[in-house]
Design an enzyme around this catalytic site. Structure first.
Site, PDB file in Angstrom:
ATOM      1  N   LYS A 189     -31.197  26.221  -4.702  1.00 42.53           N
ATOM      2  CA  LYS A 189     -30.075  25.289  -4.797  1.00 42.53           C
ATOM      3  C   LYS A 189     -30.095  24.521  -6.109  1.00 42.53           C
ATOM      4  CE  LYS A 189     -32.676  21.515  -3.985  1.00 42.53           C
ATOM      5  NZ  LYS A 189     -32.764  20.249  -4.725  1.00 42.53           N
ATOM      6  N   SER A 252     -29.137  13.497  -9.470  1.00 41.66           N
ATOM      7  CA  SER A 252     -29.744  14.823  -9.530  1.00 41.66           C
ATOM      8  C   SER A 252     -30.016  15.230 -10.971  1.00 41.66           C
ATOM      9  CB  SER A 252     -28.815  15.855  -8.869  1.00 41.66           C
ATOM     10  OG  SER A 252     -29.203  17.173  -9.210  1.00 41.66           O
TER      11      SER A 252
END
Length: 330
Positions: A189, A252
């Site tokens: 991911k 992130s």
């Protein structure tokens, strides 16, 4: 109360240490660099966890042996490229009665092992190894914001034991015995998050980002099923949950690295600006090898690989994907 040693004082290791110590566990946090340990102990702050107070209840050490001996749980929180090296160093200080936990997300390039498989390879299969994974930004865990995570182990009772000991009012823990699926999703991911960030950096909108996340999850699921993982794992917290948070959030580092690459920054400049390990970059070589080994098509991952490893211009990404043969969604 459990005695818990955490190896690695990066954002995730420190956030976990903070949470577990505030729960009443006796936590020892090992830092590779003395300056980091001193800063944590004296200032109770972490440079990459702004706004979070790091509790004085943590014991900060630079001797890795102190974080391993006589602990009930030993948590590996170093970046994925250093898991094997760290395991080899601490092996003499561990015993099979301890529960070994990994929170790193990656695939080893040469062996194609997940993090738990590396630990089993180095320490021996008599150790119980648990993978903690899910949509868990360290910045939010450090502040005590609501979070859900998965405790995954082939031994369901061990997964449930970890679940019991780390669950609290703001961290809800689920169990899953499909540890390979949980770890594979956690590693791949990050590459999809790079693609999502590139899309944003190129100036594309939410439509493109949603498409990348959806089709990226389809790629990860195809690979997982080919490797014998359970399909349902990829529609849970460690699958769709983790890919959504990693591919959309400014917290992130993988997404942020993708944005910079999409804006035209070189890989070198991107990594310098992010200032932390970008696991999606580390996972690319292994992802390509898995694609060949299992003969599974991974078009988004292929494009990210081409941009990062083969200097394909980032603005060619969409044309490359749109020029593929038309096919059914399922």
């Amino acid at each position: 109360m459990k005695k818990i040693g955490i190896l690695g004082s990066g954002t995730w290791g420190t956030a976990l240490a903070n949470m577990l110590a505030n729960m009443g566990h006796k936590v020892t946090l090992w830092s590779k660099f003395e300056v980091d340990s001193i800063r944590l102990k004296e200032t109770h702050t972490h440079l990459n966890l702004p706004g979070s107070y790091i509790t004085e209840k943590i014991t900060f050490v630079i001797d890795i042996k102190e974080a391993c001996l006589n602990q009930d749980f030993v948590i590996f929180a170093t970046p994925s490229p250093y898991i094997r090296e760290t395991a080899e160093i601490v092996k003499p200080y561990l015993n099979k009665n301890q529960i070994i936990i990994t929170v790193a997300k990656g695939i080893e390039k040469d062996t194609l092992f997940t993090m738990s498989e590396i630990l089993e390879d180095v320490l021996g299969k008599e150790f119980n190894v648990v993978a903690l994974s899910g949509p868990t930004h360290a910045e939010e865990v450090a502040k005590g914001l609501p979070t859900l995570i998965v405790s995954s182990c082939k031994n369901k009772e061990i997964a449930k034991l970890v679940q019991k000991e780390i669950s609290n009012d703001v961290l809800r823990v689920y169990t899953n015995t499909d540890i390979k699926g949980v770890e594979l999703s956690g590693a791949l991911k990050n590459i999809i998050a790079l693609a999502s960030g590139m899309s944003e950096g190129l100036g594309y909108g939410d439509n493109a980002k949603a498409a990348i996340i959806t089709r990226g999850l389809a790629e990860i699921t195809r690979m997982g099923v080919a490797m014998g993982c359970e399909e349902k794992t990829f529609f849970g917290l460690s699958g769709i949950g983790d890919i959504v948070v990693t591919a959309t959030s400014t917290n992130s580092r993988n997404h942020n690295a993708g944005v910079l690459l999409g804006q035209g920054y070189s890989l070198k400049d991107t990594l310098e600006k992010v200032g932390m390990v970008v696991e999606g970059i580390n996972a690319l070589e292994a992802a390509k090898e898995l694609e060949k080994k299992y003969n599974v098509e991974l078009p988004i991952i292929d494009v990210v690989y081409g941009i990062v490893k083969e200097d394909i211009p980032v603005n060619m990404a969409i044309p490359l994907l749109f020029s593929r043969d038309k096919t059914s969604e399922f």
